[in-house]
Design a protein around this motif. Structure first.
Motif, PDB file in Angstrom:
ATOM      1  N   LEU A  44     -11.699  10.187   0.524  1.00 13.66           N
ATOM      2  CA  LEU A  44     -13.011   9.695   0.942  1.00 13.66           C
ATOM      3  C   LEU A  44     -13.313  10.166   2.366  1.00 13.66           C
ATOM      4  O   LEU A  44     -14.405  10.683   2.637  1.00 13.66           O
ATOM      5  N   ASP A  45     -12.342  10.010   3.270  1.00  9.08           N
ATOM      6  CA  ASP A  45     -12.491  10.470   4.660  1.00  9.08           C
ATOM      7  C   ASP A  45     -12.836  11.951   4.729  1.00  9.08           C
ATOM      8  O   ASP A  45     -13.661  12.378   5.533  1.00  9.08           O
ATOM      9  N   GLU A  46     -12.159  12.733   3.899  1.00 13.12           N
ATOM     10  CA  GLU A  46     -12.305  14.191   3.942  1.00 13.12           C
ATOM     11  C   GLU A  46     -13.504  14.687   3.140  1.00 13.12           C
ATOM     12  O   GLU A  46     -13.768  15.888   3.089  1.00 13.12           O
ATOM     13  N   GLY A  47     -14.223  13.774   2.497  1.00 16.02           N
ATOM     14  CA  GLY A  47     -15.405  14.163   1.736  1.00 16.02           C
ATOM     15  C   GLY A  47     -15.083  14.800   0.390  1.00 16.02           C
ATOM     16  O   GLY A  47     -15.942  15.436  -0.212  1.00 16.02           O
ATOM     17  N   ASN A  48     -13.862  14.627  -0.097  1.00 16.70           N
ATOM     18  CA  ASN A  48     -13.471  15.214  -1.381  1.00 16.70           C
ATOM     19  C   ASN A  48     -13.914  14.374  -2.572  1.00 16.70           C
ATOM     20  O   ASN A  48     -13.905  14.855  -3.708  1.00 16.70           O
ATOM     21  N   VAL A  49     -14.252  13.102  -2.315  1.00 17.09           N
ATOM     22  CA  VAL A  49     -14.805  12.231  -3.353  1.00 17.09           C
ATOM     23  C   VAL A  49     -15.995  11.480  -2.761  1.00 17.09           C
ATOM     24  O   VAL A  49     -16.080  11.292  -1.547  1.00 17.09           O
ATOM     25  N   ASP A  50     -16.903  11.072  -3.622  1.00 20.09           N
ATOM     26  CA  ASP A  50     -18.090  10.328  -3.197  1.00 20.09           C
ATOM     27  C   ASP A  50     -17.838   8.824  -3.165  1.00 20.09           C
ATOM     28  O   ASP A  50     -18.496   8.093  -2.430  1.00 20.09           O
ATOM     29  N   LEU A  51     -16.906   8.378  -3.991  1.00 21.50           N
ATOM     30  CA  LEU A  51     -16.617   6.965  -4.136  1.00 21.50           C
ATOM     31  C   LEU A  51     -15.128   6.815  -4.420  1.00 21.50           C
ATOM     32  O   LEU A  51     -14.541   7.660  -5.095  1.00 21.50           O
ATOM     33  N   GLY A  52     -14.535   5.756  -3.895  1.00 21.28           N
ATOM     34  CA  GLY A  52     -13.127   5.473  -4.172  1.00 21.28           C
ATOM     35  C   GLY A  52     -12.993   4.113  -4.836  1.00 21.28           C
ATOM     36  O   GLY A  52     -13.668   3.167  -4.450  1.00 21.28           O
ATOM     37  N   ILE A  53     -12.143   4.025  -5.844  1.00 18.59           N
ATOM     38  CA  ILE A  53     -11.903   2.760  -6.551  1.00 18.59           C
ATOM     39  C   ILE A  53     -10.416   2.444  -6.456  1.00 18.59           C
ATOM     40  O   ILE A  53      -9.580   3.272  -6.825  1.00 18.59           O
ATOM     41  N   PHE A  54     -10.118   1.250  -5.941  1.00 18.64           N
ATOM     42  CA  PHE A  54      -8.712   0.839  -5.864  1.00 18.64           C
ATOM     43  C   PHE A  54      -8.617  -0.684  -5.927  1.00 18.64           C
ATOM     44  O   PHE A  54      -9.541  -1.401  -5.543  1.00 18.64           O
ATOM     45  N   PRO A  55      -7.478  -1.197  -6.419  1.00 13.27           N
ATOM     46  CA  PRO A  55      -7.298  -2.645  -6.537  1.00 13.27           C
ATOM     47  C   PRO A  55      -6.968  -3.262  -5.189  1.00 13.27           C
ATOM     48  O   PRO A  55      -6.300  -2.651  -4.358  1.00 13.27           O
ATOM     49  N   ILE A  56      -7.410  -4.511  -5.014  1.00 17.29           N
ATOM     50  CA  ILE A  56      -7.138  -5.206  -3.758  1.00 17.29           C
ATOM     51  C   ILE A  56      -6.368  -6.510  -3.991  1.00 17.29           C
ATOM     52  O   ILE A  56      -5.545  -6.905  -3.172  1.00 17.29           O
ATOM     53  N   GLU A  57      -6.618  -7.192  -5.116  1.00 19.14           N
ATOM     54  CA  GLU A  57      -5.941  -8.461  -5.348  1.00 19.14           C
ATOM     55  C   GLU A  57      -5.957  -8.815  -6.833  1.00 19.14           C
ATOM     56  O   GLU A  57      -6.902  -8.506  -7.541  1.00 19.14           O
ATOM     57  N   ASN A  58      -4.879  -9.486  -7.262  1.00 14.42           N
ATOM     58  CA  ASN A  58      -4.790  -9.968  -8.636  1.00 14.42           C
ATOM     59  C   ASN A  58      -4.631 -11.488  -8.624  1.00 14.42           C
ATOM     60  O   ASN A  58      -3.968 -12.029  -7.739  1.00 14.42           O
ATOM     61  N   SER A  59      -5.209 -12.136  -9.612  1.00 14.66           N
ATOM     62  CA  SER A  59      -5.185 -13.599  -9.688  1.00 14.66           C
ATOM     63  C   SER A  59      -3.766 -14.164  -9.811  1.00 14.66           C
ATOM     64  O   SER A  59      -3.530 -15.305  -9.439  1.00 14.66           O
ATOM     65  N   ASN A  60      -2.831 -13.389 -10.287  1.00 17.15           N
ATOM     66  CA  ASN A  60      -1.449 -13.829 -10.437  1.00 17.15           C
ATOM     67  C   ASN A  60      -0.511 -13.106  -9.474  1.00 17.15           C
ATOM     68  O   ASN A  60       0.343 -13.716  -8.849  1.00 17.15           O
ATOM     69  N   GLY A  61      -0.685 -11.811  -9.327  1.00 13.94           N
ATOM     70  CA  GLY A  61       0.213 -10.992  -8.500  1.00 13.94           C
ATOM     71  C   GLY A  61      -0.117 -10.995  -7.023  1.00 13.94           C
ATOM     72  O   GLY A  61       0.646 -10.496  -6.206  1.00 13.94           O
ATOM     73  N   GLY A  62      -1.283 -11.546  -6.659  1.00 17.96           N
ATOM     74  CA  GLY A  62      -1.662 -11.620  -5.252  1.00 17.96           C
ATOM     75  C   GLY A  62      -2.238 -10.323  -4.708  1.00 17.96           C
ATOM     76  O   GLY A  62      -2.735  -9.477  -5.450  1.00 17.96           O
ATOM     77  N   VAL A  63      -2.156 -10.200  -3.396  1.00 11.87           N
ATOM     78  CA  VAL A  63      -2.725  -9.048  -2.690  1.00 11.87           C
ATOM     79  C   VAL A  63      -1.945  -7.779  -3.032  1.00 11.87           C
ATOM     80  O   VAL A  63      -0.722  -7.804  -3.144  1.00 11.87           O
ATOM     81  N   VAL A  64      -2.668  -6.673  -3.169  1.00 14.45           N
ATOM     82  CA  VAL A  64      -2.033  -5.374  -3.396  1.00 14.45           C
ATOM     83  C   VAL A  64      -1.696  -4.814  -2.010  1.00 14.45           C
ATOM     84  O   VAL A  64      -2.558  -4.271  -1.314  1.00 14.45           O
ATOM     85  N   ILE A  65      -0.450  -4.988  -1.615  1.00 16.79           N
ATOM     86  CA  ILE A  65      -0.004  -4.659  -0.255  1.00 16.79           C
ATOM     87  C   ILE A  65      -0.291  -3.206   0.113  1.00 16.79           C
ATOM     88  O   ILE A  65      -0.763  -2.916   1.214  1.00 16.79           O
ATOM     89  N   GLU A  66      -0.026  -2.297  -0.799  1.00 18.94           N
ATOM     90  CA  GLU A  66      -0.267  -0.873  -0.534  1.00 18.94           C
ATOM     91  C   GLU A  66      -1.719  -0.623  -0.150  1.00 18.94           C
ATOM     92  O   GLU A  66      -2.019   0.166   0.748  1.00 18.94           O
ATOM     93  N   ALA A  67      -2.648  -1.317  -0.804  1.00 20.69           N
ATOM     94  CA  ALA A  67      -4.070  -1.145  -0.512  1.00 20.69           C
ATOM     95  C   ALA A  67      -4.409  -1.698   0.867  1.00 20.69           C
ATOM     96  O   ALA A  67      -5.189  -1.092   1.616  1.00 20.69           O
ATOM     97  N   VAL A  68      -3.820  -2.827   1.229  1.00 22.14           N
ATOM     98  CA  VAL A  68      -4.067  -3.422   2.548  1.00 22.14           C
ATOM     99  C   VAL A  68      -3.605  -2.475   3.649  1.00 22.14           C
ATOM    100  O   VAL A  68      -4.319  -2.250   4.632  1.00 22.14           O
ATOM    101  N   HIS A  69      -2.422  -1.882   3.473  1.00 24.55           N
ATOM    102  CA  HIS A  69      -1.915  -0.933   4.469  1.00 24.55           C
ATOM    103  C   HIS A  69      -2.826   0.294   4.578  1.00 24.55           C
ATOM    104  O   HIS A  69      -3.114   0.757   5.684  1.00 24.55           O
ATOM    105  N   ALA A  70      -3.296   0.786   3.454  1.00 26.88           N
ATOM    106  CA  ALA A  70      -4.188   1.954   3.464  1.00 26.88           C
ATOM    107  C   ALA A  70      -5.524   1.610   4.118  1.00 26.88           C
ATOM    108  O   ALA A  70      -6.054   2.389   4.919  1.00 26.88           O
ATOM    109  N   MET A  71      -6.054   0.435   3.817  1.00 31.74           N
ATOM    110  CA  MET A  71      -7.336   0.015   4.390  1.00 31.74           C
ATOM    111  C   MET A  71      -7.263  -0.095   5.911  1.00 31.74           C
ATOM    112  O   MET A  71      -8.237   0.187   6.608  1.00 31.74           O
TER     113      MET A  71
END
Length: 186
Positions: A44-71
């Motif tokens: 997204l930063d480099e303009g290679n995609v127009d939109l990015g889709i990624f998970p942030i949280e699950n009702s049972n598994g909680g926060v998606v840690i990898e996504a938080v670090h990337a954000m």
């Protein structure tokens, strides 16, 4: 529109991207399977995609840690936060039986969402984290994982990668929702 997806073909992120496109009447979209949230936000930063889709949280598994670090490492705009119902299936190589399974692998979030099932039904089985649910099924289907390995992943991965389904709906919660972010460049 080019959409970067946090996962491989057949992943829950692909399901989320299809859901997003349907709800927003996007008929022409090419998916770029980028596996991780870091890769999605970098593209997204480099303009290679127009939109990015990624998970942030699950009702049972909680926060998606990898996504938080990337954000934390990227500037982007949240276009939308939405959720989809996530159902997990246990996949194996064709003809494999329950008694042959020695290891179960999947993304850490999928393992968290199925932890009580795994404890109850597979207490003596080795559990191993993998980068992506769909990537694990692809690797299993292509023979990169042993014949004694099963993978927790979306239902569609069985047909997509030539696998059998050992069990379906193995998530601990009947209603198992994951929230996704649709991100745009800031």
């Amino acid at each position: 529109m080019k959409i970067g997806i946090c996962g491989s073909e057949g992943s829950f992120s692909e399901e989320a991207a299809n859901h997003y496109c349907g709800k927003n009447k996007i008929e022409e979209a090419d998916f770029d399977y980028l596996i991780t949230a870091e890769n999605v936000l970098t593209a997204l930063d480099e303009g290679n995609v127009d939109l990015g889709i990624f998970p942030i949280e699950n009702s049972n598994g909680g926060v998606v840690i990898e996504a938080v670090h990337a954000m934390a490492c990227h500037n982007f705009e949240i276009e939308k936060i939405f959720e989809i119902d996530v159902r997990h299936f246990l996949h194996c190589r064709k003809g494999c039986t329950v008694g042959q399974i020695k290891k179960i692998t999947s993304h850490s979030q999928a393992l968290k969402q199925c932890r009580m099932y795994l404890k109850r039904k597979w207490e003596d089985t080795e559990i191993e984290e993998y980068a992506d649910t769909a990537k694990a099924t692809k690797d299993l289907g292509e023979g990169r994982l042993g014949d004694d390995v099963a993978v927790i992943a979306p239902e569609g991965c069985a047909k997509l990668y030539g696998l059998d389904v050992l069990e379906e709906g193995i998530q601990d919660l009947k209603f198992n929702y994951t929230s996704f972010i649709a991100a745009k460049k800031k």
